[in-house]
Structures are given as structure tokens and as C-alpha cells.
Design an enzyme around this catalytic site. Structure first.
Site, PDB file in Angstrom:
ATOM      1  N   LYS A   1       9.638  -6.039  -4.991  1.00 20.25           N
ATOM      2  CA  LYS A   1       9.277  -4.842  -5.744  1.00 20.25           C
ATOM      3  C   LYS A   1      10.518  -3.964  -5.907  1.00 20.25           C
ATOM      4  CE  LYS A   1       4.810  -2.547  -6.085  1.00 20.25           C
ATOM      5  NZ  LYS A   1       3.637  -2.015  -5.397  1.00 20.25           N
TER       6      LYS A   1
ATOM      7  N   SER B   1       1.602   5.478  -8.077  1.00 17.19           N
ATOM      8  CA  SER B   1       2.982   5.973  -8.001  1.00 17.19           C
ATOM      9  C   SER B   1       3.732   5.730  -9.305  1.00 17.19           C
ATOM     10  CB  SER B   1       3.711   5.290  -6.844  1.00 17.19           C
ATOM     11  OG  SER B   1       3.068   5.588  -5.634  1.00 17.19           O
TER      12      SER B   1
HETATM   13  N1  COA Z   1      -3.713   6.853  -3.966  1.00 21.76           N
HETATM   14  C1  COA Z   1      -2.840   6.721  -4.962  1.00 21.76           C
HETATM   15  N2  COA Z   1      -2.217   5.568  -5.268  1.00 21.76           N
HETATM   16  C2  COA Z   1      -2.481   4.527  -4.508  1.00 21.76           C
HETATM   17  C3  COA Z   1      -3.385   4.579  -3.445  1.00 21.76           C
HETATM   18  C4  COA Z   1      -4.009   5.818  -3.189  1.00 21.76           C
HETATM   19  N3  COA Z   1      -4.886   5.971  -2.206  1.00 21.76           N
HETATM   20  N4  COA Z   1      -3.454   3.370  -2.886  1.00 21.76           N
HETATM   21  C5  COA Z   1      -2.634   2.574  -3.577  1.00 21.76           C
HETATM   22  N5  COA Z   1      -2.044   3.268  -4.564  1.00 21.76           N
HETATM   23  C6  COA Z   1      -1.116   2.753  -5.585  1.00 21.76           C
HETATM   24  C7  COA Z   1       0.324   2.812  -5.140  1.00 21.76           C
HETATM   25  O1  COA Z   1       0.893   4.046  -5.489  1.00 21.76           O
HETATM   26  C8  COA Z   1       0.931   1.680  -5.920  1.00 21.76           C
HETATM   27  O2  COA Z   1       1.181   2.104  -7.221  1.00 21.76           O
HETATM   28  P1  COA Z   1       2.304   1.420  -8.151  1.00 21.76           P
HETATM   29  O3  COA Z   1       2.039  -0.050  -8.152  1.00 21.76           O
HETATM   30  O4  COA Z   1       2.053   2.064  -9.441  1.00 21.76           O
HETATM   31  O5  COA Z   1       3.640   1.781  -7.567  1.00 21.76           O
HETATM   32  C9  COA Z   1      -0.178   0.647  -6.002  1.00 21.76           C
HETATM   33  O6  COA Z   1      -1.380   1.381  -5.802  1.00 21.76           O
HETATM   34  C10 COA Z   1      -0.036  -0.429  -4.976  1.00 21.76           C
HETATM   35  O7  COA Z   1      -0.212   0.138  -3.702  1.00 21.76           O
HETATM   36  P2  COA Z   1       0.481  -0.221  -2.353  1.00 21.76           P
HETATM   37  O8  COA Z   1      -0.395   0.373  -1.320  1.00 21.76           O
HETATM   38  O9  COA Z   1       1.887   0.171  -2.299  1.00 21.76           O
HETATM   39  O10 COA Z   1       0.253  -1.743  -2.291  1.00 21.76           O
HETATM   40  P3  COA Z   1       1.148  -2.958  -2.547  1.00 21.76           P
HETATM   41  O11 COA Z   1       0.411  -3.809  -3.486  1.00 21.76           O
HETATM   42  O12 COA Z   1       2.564  -2.617  -2.867  1.00 21.76           O
HETATM   43  O13 COA Z   1       1.024  -3.610  -1.112  1.00 21.76           O
HETATM   44  C11 COA Z   1       1.476  -4.033   1.165  1.00 21.76           C
HETATM   45  C12 COA Z   1       1.722  -3.144  -0.035  1.00 21.76           C
HETATM   46  C13 COA Z   1       2.620  -3.724   2.100  1.00 21.76           C
HETATM   47  C14 COA Z   1       0.177  -3.691   1.837  1.00 21.76           C
HETATM   48  C15 COA Z   1       1.420  -5.546   0.770  1.00 21.76           C
HETATM   49  O14 COA Z   1       2.419  -5.817  -0.165  1.00 21.76           O
HETATM   50  C16 COA Z   1       1.624  -6.421   1.973  1.00 21.76           C
HETATM   51  O15 COA Z   1       0.777  -6.582   2.818  1.00 21.76           O
HETATM   52  N6  COA Z   1       2.839  -6.968   2.077  1.00 21.76           N
HETATM   53  C17 COA Z   1       3.256  -7.750   3.214  1.00 21.76           C
HETATM   54  C18 COA Z   1       3.118  -9.223   2.980  1.00 21.76           C
HETATM   55  C19 COA Z   1       1.860  -9.749   3.610  1.00 21.76           C
HETATM   56  O16 COA Z   1       1.473  -9.389   4.716  1.00 21.76           O
HETATM   57  N7  COA Z   1       1.168 -10.654   2.891  1.00 21.76           N
HETATM   58  C20 COA Z   1      -0.066 -11.213   3.375  1.00 21.76           C
HETATM   59  C21 COA Z   1      -1.254 -10.371   3.013  1.00 21.76           C
HETATM   60  S1  COA Z   1      -1.771 -10.732   1.378  1.00 21.76           S
END
Ligand code: COA
Length: 162
Positions: free
Chosen positions: A41, A128
Site C-alpha cells: 500500500k 482515509s
Molecule cells: N472509519 C473510517 N474509515 C475506516 C474505518 C473507520 N472506522 N475503518 C476502515 N476505514 C477505512 C480506512 O481509512 C481505509 O481507507 P482507504 O483505503 O481509503 O485508505 C480503508 O477503510 C481500509 O482500512 P484499514 O483498516 O486500513 O484496512 P486495510 O484493508 O488496509 O487492512 C490490516 C489493514 C492491517 C488489518 C490488513 O491489511 C492486515 O491484516 N494485514 C496483515 C496481513 C495479514 O495478517 N493477512 C492475513 C489476514 S487476511
């Protein structure tokens, strides 16, 4: 002591995330916000900047800690001694992705539970990237992010110093 982690990219943290963190802090003894280092990302803010913003925006909650993590979320849970992963659910469109992640995390670590909190109504449409777009187009985002985050966004995207 029941500890939970709240993982995310937080690029940057929004009032939607803060709503989830505040509510989780009332449910658990400790909530560890995990700022994810995800090389797939492309982020506007560096890991240190994202972590600093989260830390400054959550300092009023004494049982909230902030750190970063690269790798599996279940490993972050293990490292932090947490049995629960908190995720927010904003709309039906979030469901499939969250369902898949929760099942995969369960497969990886049976003992770790994922708990979803429904976003408060007023934050269901915030992301975001939407906030970043709004700021770069000159719109007012003060309703959606703390003042500190708004200033950081303006400074990064528009070259405006606070
Ligand atoms: N309010 C506002 N926005 C929110 C929100 C909330 N409550 N919850 C999520 N969002 C938005 C974020 O701002 C983000 O927006 P963007 O894509 O426009 O920047 C989007 O939703 C994604 O949210 P985020 O919580 O950052 O999730 P992600 O998809 O980036 O996942 C992890 C983050 C770390 C949880 C995930 O990538 C992960 O688990 N990674 C590790 C690898 C792993 O363990 N894999 C196995 C499991 S599948």
C-alpha cells in the site's frame, strides 16, 4: 486483563477510526492500536508519521497504546498479548472483505477472535483516501478528522504550514 488490538493503515487516522477506538477502550482493559507497515500500500504518510498522529489523537484515553507492525495481524495480536482483533464495519460493502479476513485470521490462530464494531452513523461514509482527495481539492474536512490531522494533510498535500 482482556487486551484487544485495532489494526489498520491509518493514512491518516480519521474521526471514524477514533470512534471505534474510543468505544473499544470502554470495552477492554487495554486497546493497542497497530499501525500496519504494508509494502503493497502506497501511503501518503510514513509509518512514523502515521504512528505519531495516532498517538497524539488518542492520548486522552489512558488504556490505549500505539505501535507499528509488519507481517501478520495475528502475530501482532500474539506480540501484544491480545486475544481480540477489533475491526470497524461501516457498510455492507465492508462485510465481504472483513468476513474473509476474520475467517483467515481464525484459521491462522484459533484462539484469536475478531470482533466487529458497527461504525457510528455519521462516520459510515468516511475513508482515509476520500479525506485525502477532499483536502487536495480544497474542501473542508474539519468534521471528519482532528485539527492536527487536517493541518498535516494540508501541509503535505497543499504545502500549507499550520
Ligand atoms: N472509519 C473510517 N474509515 C475506516 C474505518 C473507520 N472506522 N475503518 C476502515 N476505514 C477505512 C480506512 O481509512 C481505509 O481507507 P482507504 O483505503 O481509503 O485508505 C480503508 O477503510 C481500509 O482500512 P484499514 O483498516 O486500513 O484496512 P486495510 O484493508 O488496509 O487492512 C490490516 C489493514 C492491517 C488489518 C490488513 O491489511 C492486515 O491484516 N494485514 C496483515 C496481513 C495479514 O495478517 N493477512 C492475513 C489476514 S487476511
Amino acid at each position: 486483563m482482556v487486551r484487544a488490538i485495532y489494526p489498520g493503515t491509518f493514512d491518516p487516522i480519521t474521526n471514524g477510526h477514533l470512534d471505534i477506538i474510543e468505544r473499544a477502550s470502554l470495552l477492554f482493559d487495554e486497546v493497542h492500536v497497530i499501525v500496519a507497515i504494508n509494502s503493497k500500500k502506497q501511503t501518503l504518510f510514513s509509518i512514523k508519521e502515521r504512528e505519531d498522529l495516532v498517538r497524539q489523537c488518542t492520548q486522552e484515553w489512558k488504556n490505549v497504546r500505539v505501535s507499528s507492525h509488519e507481517g501478520l495481524t495475528v502475530e501482532a495480536a500474539e506480540k501484544n498479548g491480545a486475544r481480540v482483533i477489533i475491526r470497524g464495519l461501516r457498510a455492507v460493502s465492508d462485510f465481504e472483505y472483513e468476513f474473509q479476513m476474520a475467517l483467515m485470521n481464525k484459521k491462522l490462530r484459533r484462539e484469536v477472535e475478531t470482533l466487529h464494531l458497527m461504525s457510528s452513523e455519521k462516520f459510515t461514509y468516511i475513508t482515509s483516501s476520500l479525506i485525502r482527495d477532499l483536502v487536495s481539492l480544497g474542501a473542508d474536512v474539519s468534521e471528519f478528522v482532528p485539527a492536527l490531522v487536517e493541518q498535516s494533510l494540508k501541509s503535505r498535500l497543499l504545502g500549507k504550514s499550520p
